[in-house]
Enzyme design. Structure first.
Site, PDB file in Angstrom:
ATOM      1  N   ARG A   1       1.648   2.547 -14.149  1.00  0.00           N
ATOM      2  CA  ARG A   1       0.412   2.029 -13.577  1.00  0.00           C
ATOM      3  C   ARG A   1      -0.776   2.366 -14.469  1.00  0.00           C
ATOM      4  NH1 ARG A   1       1.060   0.730  -8.269  1.00  0.00           N
ATOM      5  NH2 ARG A   1      -0.675  -0.665  -8.734  1.00  0.00           N
ATOM      6  N   PRO A   8      -0.611  -3.111  -1.468  1.00  0.00           N
ATOM      7  CA  PRO A   8      -1.187  -2.400  -0.321  1.00  0.00           C
ATOM      8  C   PRO A   8      -0.682  -0.969  -0.240  1.00  0.00           C
ATOM      9  CG  PRO A   8      -0.458  -4.593   0.312  1.00  0.00           C
ATOM     10  CD  PRO A   8       0.050  -4.359  -1.076  1.00  0.00           C
ATOM     11  N   GLU A   9      -1.601  -0.049  -0.010  1.00  0.00           N
ATOM     12  CA  GLU A   9      -1.242   1.361   0.111  1.00  0.00           C
ATOM     13  C   GLU A   9      -1.379   1.777   1.573  1.00  0.00           C
ATOM     14  OE1 GLU A   9      -3.268   3.675  -2.924  1.00  0.00           O
ATOM     15  OE2 GLU A   9      -3.116   2.022  -4.351  1.00  0.00           O
ATOM     16  N   LYS A  43       4.154   3.644   3.502  1.00  0.00           N
ATOM     17  CA  LYS A  43       3.706   2.267   3.316  1.00  0.00           C
ATOM     18  C   LYS A  43       4.589   1.269   4.071  1.00  0.00           C
ATOM     19  CE  LYS A  43       2.129   3.385  -1.379  1.00  0.00           C
ATOM     20  NZ  LYS A  43       2.251   3.049  -2.818  1.00  0.00           N
TER      21      LYS A  43
END
Length: 290
Positions: A280, A2-3, A69
Protein backbone atom coordinates in the site's frame (compact mmCIF):
# COMPACT_ATOMS: atom_id res chain seq x y z
CA UNK A 1 -11.12 -0.21 0.28
CA UNK A 2 -13.74 0.39 2.99
CA UNK A 3 -12.21 0.09 6.44
CA UNK A 4 -13.78 -0.44 9.86
CA UNK A 5 -15.62 2.93 10.07
CA UNK A 6 -17.16 2.55 6.63
CA UNK A 7 -18.36 -1.00 7.34
CA UNK A 8 -19.75 0.14 10.70
CA UNK A 9 -21.71 2.85 8.92
CA UNK A 10 -23.17 0.37 6.45
CA UNK A 11 -24.16 -2.05 9.23
CA UNK A 12 -25.83 0.63 11.35
CA UNK A 13 -27.73 2.05 8.38
CA UNK A 14 -28.76 -1.32 6.99
CA UNK A 15 -29.88 -2.90 10.26
CA UNK A 16 -33.40 -1.32 10.39
CA UNK A 17 -34.16 -2.61 6.89
CA UNK A 18 -33.09 -6.23 7.32
CA UNK A 19 -33.44 -7.42 10.92
CA UNK A 20 -36.49 -9.65 11.40
CA UNK A 21 -36.93 -9.95 7.64
CA UNK A 22 -37.14 -13.32 5.88
CA UNK A 23 -35.26 -13.91 2.63
CA UNK A 24 -37.96 -14.92 0.14
CA UNK A 25 -35.75 -15.35 -2.93
CA UNK A 26 -32.29 -14.55 -4.29
CA UNK A 27 -31.43 -13.34 -7.78
CA UNK A 28 -27.86 -13.67 -9.12
CA UNK A 29 -26.50 -11.64 -12.05
CA UNK A 30 -25.62 -13.34 -15.34
CA UNK A 31 -22.10 -11.94 -15.05
CA UNK A 32 -21.61 -13.67 -11.72
CA UNK A 33 -23.02 -16.94 -13.03
CA UNK A 34 -20.67 -16.85 -16.02
CA UNK A 35 -17.72 -16.05 -13.75
CA UNK A 36 -18.36 -19.17 -11.67
CA UNK A 37 -18.85 -21.28 -14.80
CA UNK A 38 -15.36 -20.18 -15.85
CA UNK A 39 -13.94 -21.36 -12.52
CA UNK A 40 -13.71 -17.95 -10.85
CA UNK A 41 -15.42 -17.64 -7.46
CA UNK A 42 -16.45 -14.01 -7.81
CA UNK A 43 -18.28 -12.65 -4.74
CA UNK A 44 -20.02 -15.89 -3.71
CA UNK A 45 -17.44 -18.11 -2.06
CA UNK A 46 -17.35 -21.79 -1.17
CA UNK A 47 -20.25 -22.92 -3.36
CA UNK A 48 -22.05 -22.26 -6.62
CA UNK A 49 -24.36 -19.23 -6.91
CA UNK A 50 -27.31 -21.58 -7.45
CA UNK A 51 -26.59 -23.53 -4.27
CA UNK A 52 -26.03 -20.32 -2.35
CA UNK A 53 -29.36 -18.87 -3.50
CA UNK A 54 -31.23 -22.06 -2.65
CA UNK A 55 -29.66 -22.49 0.77
CA UNK A 56 -30.06 -18.92 2.00
CA UNK A 57 -33.71 -18.65 0.89
CA UNK A 58 -36.14 -19.05 3.78
CA UNK A 59 -33.81 -17.81 6.50
CA UNK A 60 -34.88 -14.96 8.76
CA UNK A 61 -32.23 -12.35 9.49
CA UNK A 62 -32.15 -12.12 13.29
CA UNK A 63 -29.23 -9.70 13.68
CA UNK A 64 -26.64 -7.75 11.70
CA UNK A 65 -23.28 -6.97 13.28
CA UNK A 66 -19.77 -5.97 12.28
CA UNK A 67 -16.57 -7.86 13.04
CA UNK A 68 -13.42 -6.08 11.83
CA UNK A 69 -14.21 -5.26 8.16
CA UNK A 70 -16.77 -8.06 7.85
CA UNK A 71 -20.56 -7.95 8.06
CA UNK A 72 -22.25 -10.80 9.94
CA UNK A 73 -25.88 -11.50 8.99
CA UNK A 74 -27.12 -13.89 11.68
CA UNK A 75 -29.78 -16.22 10.26
CA UNK A 76 -32.40 -18.59 11.64
CA UNK A 77 -34.94 -20.99 10.22
CA UNK A 78 -36.92 -23.93 11.50
CA UNK A 79 -33.86 -26.18 11.46
CA UNK A 80 -31.39 -23.91 13.21
CA UNK A 81 -28.96 -21.03 12.85
CA UNK A 82 -26.55 -20.00 10.11
CA UNK A 83 -24.26 -17.07 9.34
CA UNK A 84 -23.94 -15.05 6.16
CA UNK A 85 -20.56 -13.32 6.17
CA UNK A 86 -20.07 -10.38 3.82
CA UNK A 87 -17.07 -8.26 2.85
CA UNK A 88 -17.26 -5.12 0.70
CA UNK A 89 -13.93 -5.69 -1.02
CA UNK A 90 -12.86 -2.47 -2.76
CA UNK A 91 -16.11 -1.31 -4.36
CA UNK A 92 -18.98 -3.22 -2.76
CA UNK A 93 -22.16 -1.45 -1.68
CA UNK A 94 -25.54 -2.47 -0.24
CA UNK A 95 -28.85 -0.78 -1.10
CA UNK A 96 -32.30 -1.53 0.41
CA UNK A 97 -34.71 -0.43 -2.32
CA UNK A 98 -38.12 -1.15 -3.80
CA UNK A 99 -36.88 -0.62 -7.36
CA UNK A 100 -33.36 -0.62 -8.83
CA UNK A 101 -34.04 2.87 -10.18
CA UNK A 102 -33.77 4.11 -6.59
CA UNK A 103 -30.00 3.49 -6.77
CA UNK A 104 -29.04 6.95 -7.96
CA UNK A 105 -25.48 6.37 -9.22
CA UNK A 106 -25.28 4.62 -12.59
CA UNK A 107 -22.00 2.87 -11.78
CA UNK A 108 -23.65 1.01 -8.89
CA UNK A 109 -26.92 0.39 -10.73
CA UNK A 110 -25.00 -1.16 -13.62
CA UNK A 111 -23.07 -3.57 -11.40
CA UNK A 112 -25.80 -5.24 -9.34
CA UNK A 113 -24.84 -8.86 -8.70
CA UNK A 114 -27.05 -10.20 -5.89
CA UNK A 115 -30.63 -9.26 -4.97
CA UNK A 116 -32.28 -10.62 -1.84
CA UNK A 117 -36.04 -10.20 -1.85
CA UNK A 118 -37.13 -9.59 1.75
CA UNK A 119 -40.50 -10.25 3.35
CA UNK A 120 -41.03 -6.60 4.28
CA UNK A 121 -41.15 -5.52 0.65
CA UNK A 122 -37.60 -4.29 0.23
CA UNK A 123 -35.02 -5.75 -2.11
CA UNK A 124 -31.61 -5.93 -0.49
CA UNK A 125 -29.24 -5.24 -3.37
CA UNK A 126 -25.50 -5.90 -3.46
CA UNK A 127 -23.57 -3.98 -6.10
CA UNK A 128 -19.85 -4.40 -6.72
CA UNK A 129 -18.05 -2.62 -9.53
CA UNK A 130 -14.82 -4.64 -9.37
CA UNK A 131 -16.34 -7.81 -7.83
CA UNK A 132 -13.69 -8.14 -5.14
CA UNK A 133 -16.24 -8.40 -2.33
CA UNK A 134 -17.47 -11.69 -0.94
CA UNK A 135 -20.41 -13.54 0.56
CA UNK A 136 -20.00 -16.81 2.40
CA UNK A 137 -22.79 -18.89 3.99
CA UNK A 138 -21.60 -20.79 7.08
CA UNK A 139 -23.19 -22.92 9.75
CA UNK A 140 -21.00 -21.12 12.28
CA UNK A 141 -18.03 -18.76 12.24
CA UNK A 142 -15.64 -21.61 13.09
CA UNK A 143 -16.36 -23.14 9.67
CA UNK A 144 -14.09 -20.53 8.06
CA UNK A 145 -10.84 -20.62 10.08
CA UNK A 146 -9.42 -17.26 8.83
CA UNK A 147 -12.26 -15.50 10.66
CA UNK A 148 -11.02 -16.98 13.92
CA UNK A 149 -7.60 -15.37 13.46
CA UNK A 150 -8.87 -11.78 13.50
CA UNK A 151 -7.57 -9.57 16.27
CA UNK A 152 -9.98 -8.37 18.97
CA UNK A 153 -12.02 -5.30 18.18
CA UNK A 154 -9.91 -2.14 18.72
CA UNK A 155 -12.59 -0.69 21.04
CA UNK A 156 -12.62 -3.78 23.26
CA UNK A 157 -10.70 -4.33 26.49
CA UNK A 158 -8.79 -7.16 24.84
CA UNK A 159 -7.57 -5.03 21.95
CA UNK A 160 -4.64 -3.21 23.56
CA UNK A 161 -3.14 -6.20 25.46
CA UNK A 162 -3.37 -8.30 22.29
CA UNK A 163 -1.63 -5.60 20.23
CA UNK A 164 1.17 -5.19 22.76
CA UNK A 165 1.71 -8.94 22.95
CA UNK A 166 1.90 -9.23 19.16
CA UNK A 167 4.54 -6.45 19.06
CA UNK A 168 6.84 -8.68 21.11
CA UNK A 169 6.70 -11.61 18.70
CA UNK A 170 9.89 -12.11 16.70
CA UNK A 171 8.04 -12.21 13.38
CA UNK A 172 6.82 -8.64 13.90
CA UNK A 173 9.81 -6.93 15.55
CA UNK A 174 11.57 -6.05 12.30
CA UNK A 175 8.42 -5.14 10.37
CA UNK A 176 7.58 -1.52 9.48
CA UNK A 177 5.13 -0.11 12.01
CA UNK A 178 2.69 0.74 9.20
CA UNK A 179 2.53 -2.90 8.07
CA UNK A 180 2.20 -4.03 11.68
CA UNK A 181 -0.84 -1.90 12.54
CA UNK A 182 -2.53 -2.75 9.24
CA UNK A 183 -2.24 -6.47 9.94
CA UNK A 184 -5.70 -7.79 10.81
CA UNK A 185 -4.14 -10.32 13.19
CA UNK A 186 -2.76 -7.38 15.20
CA UNK A 187 -5.55 -4.77 15.05
CA UNK A 188 -8.96 -5.39 13.50
CA UNK A 189 -10.14 -3.01 10.82
CA UNK A 190 -7.26 -0.52 10.60
CA UNK A 191 -6.41 -0.04 6.94
CA UNK A 192 -4.31 2.38 4.93
CA UNK A 193 -6.31 5.54 5.57
CA UNK A 194 -6.47 5.39 9.34
CA UNK A 195 -3.00 3.89 9.79
CA UNK A 196 -1.64 6.87 7.83
CA UNK A 197 -3.58 9.33 9.99
CA UNK A 198 -2.63 7.74 13.32
CA UNK A 199 1.07 7.63 12.45
CA UNK A 200 1.01 11.28 11.44
CA UNK A 201 -0.68 12.26 14.70
CA UNK A 202 2.05 10.43 16.60
CA UNK A 203 4.84 11.81 14.34
CA UNK A 204 6.06 8.27 13.62
CA UNK A 205 7.64 7.42 10.27
CA UNK A 206 5.60 4.60 8.65
CA UNK A 207 8.74 2.59 7.84
CA UNK A 208 10.18 2.63 11.38
CA UNK A 209 10.62 -0.89 12.73
CA UNK A 210 8.30 -2.07 15.48
CA UNK A 211 11.29 -2.84 17.71
CA UNK A 212 12.43 0.79 17.48
CA UNK A 213 9.26 2.09 19.12
CA UNK A 214 9.00 2.14 22.90
CA UNK A 215 6.08 0.43 24.63
CA UNK A 216 4.87 3.84 25.81
CA UNK A 217 4.79 5.09 22.21
CA UNK A 218 3.11 1.86 21.06
CA UNK A 219 0.35 2.45 23.60
CA UNK A 220 -0.08 6.07 22.51
CA UNK A 221 -0.18 4.98 18.87
CA UNK A 222 -2.89 2.42 19.66
CA UNK A 223 -4.93 5.14 21.37
CA UNK A 224 -4.50 7.36 18.31
CA UNK A 225 -5.76 4.56 16.07
CA UNK A 226 -8.85 4.07 18.23
CA UNK A 227 -9.48 7.83 18.27
CA UNK A 228 -9.26 8.26 14.51
CA UNK A 229 -11.45 5.20 13.90
CA UNK A 230 -14.11 6.57 16.25
CA UNK A 231 -13.93 10.03 14.67
CA UNK A 232 -14.50 8.49 11.27
CA UNK A 233 -17.46 6.44 12.53
CA UNK A 234 -18.95 9.66 13.89
CA UNK A 235 -18.48 11.35 10.50
CA UNK A 236 -19.94 8.49 8.46
CA UNK A 237 -16.62 7.19 7.16
CA UNK A 238 -14.37 8.39 4.34
CA UNK A 239 -15.84 8.50 0.83
CA UNK A 240 -12.58 8.74 -1.09
CA UNK A 241 -13.41 6.41 -3.97
CA UNK A 242 -16.46 4.16 -4.33
CA UNK A 243 -17.67 3.88 -0.75
CA UNK A 244 -21.33 4.77 -0.26
CA UNK A 245 -23.69 4.16 2.63
CA UNK A 246 -26.95 2.30 2.12
CA UNK A 247 -28.76 5.51 1.14
CA UNK A 248 -26.20 6.23 -1.56
CA UNK A 249 -24.71 9.07 0.49
CA UNK A 250 -21.07 9.81 1.17
CA UNK A 251 -19.26 10.09 4.47
CA UNK A 252 -17.39 13.27 5.43
CA UNK A 253 -14.22 12.06 7.17
CA UNK A 254 -12.21 12.64 3.99
CA UNK A 255 -12.54 16.38 4.63
CA UNK A 256 -10.80 16.02 8.01
CA UNK A 257 -7.87 13.81 7.05
CA UNK A 258 -4.51 15.45 7.73
CA UNK A 259 -2.04 13.25 5.83
CA UNK A 260 -3.71 10.58 3.70
CA UNK A 261 -3.46 11.66 0.05
CA UNK A 262 -1.98 15.07 0.91
CA UNK A 263 0.72 16.78 -1.16
CA UNK A 264 1.86 19.15 1.58
CA UNK A 265 2.09 18.67 5.35
CA UNK A 266 -0.61 20.77 7.08
CA UNK A 267 1.71 21.37 10.06
CA UNK A 268 5.07 22.39 8.57
CA UNK A 269 4.10 22.84 4.89
CA UNK A 270 6.85 20.46 3.77
CA UNK A 271 6.00 18.48 0.59
CA UNK A 272 4.96 14.98 1.59
CA UNK A 273 6.66 11.82 0.37
CA UNK A 274 5.36 8.38 -0.48
CA UNK A 275 6.68 4.85 -0.23
CA UNK A 276 5.10 1.42 -0.61
CA UNK A 277 4.71 -0.61 2.59
CA UNK A 278 2.86 -3.89 2.65
CA UNK A 279 1.64 -3.31 -0.88
CA UNK A 280 0.00 0.00 0.00
CA UNK A 281 1.14 3.55 -0.73
CA UNK A 282 2.13 5.33 2.45
CA UNK A 283 2.08 9.12 2.53
CA UNK A 284 4.12 10.83 5.23
CA UNK A 285 5.84 14.07 6.17
CA UNK A 286 9.64 13.67 6.05
CA UNK A 287 10.02 16.55 8.50
CA UNK A 288 7.39 15.74 11.13
CA UNK A 289 7.55 11.94 11.07
CA UNK A 290 10.79 10.34 12.22
Amino acid sequence: MPELPEVEGVVESLRPFVVDQTILSVQISEQLLKSHQQGKQAIIKGESPADFAQQVTGYRITALTRRSKYMFFELMDGEGAALLVGHLGMTGAWFPVHELSEITETKFRNHVHVIFQLSGGYSLVYSDIRRFGEMRLLNQVEDHPPLMLMAPEPFSEEGLPHYLAMAKLSKYKSKPIKAFIMDGHVISGCGNIYATEALFRMKIHPNRQVSRISEKSRIELYKAIVEVLQESINRGGSSISDYRNVNGGAGSMQHFLKMYGKKVCPVCETPTKQLVIGGRTSTYCPNCQK
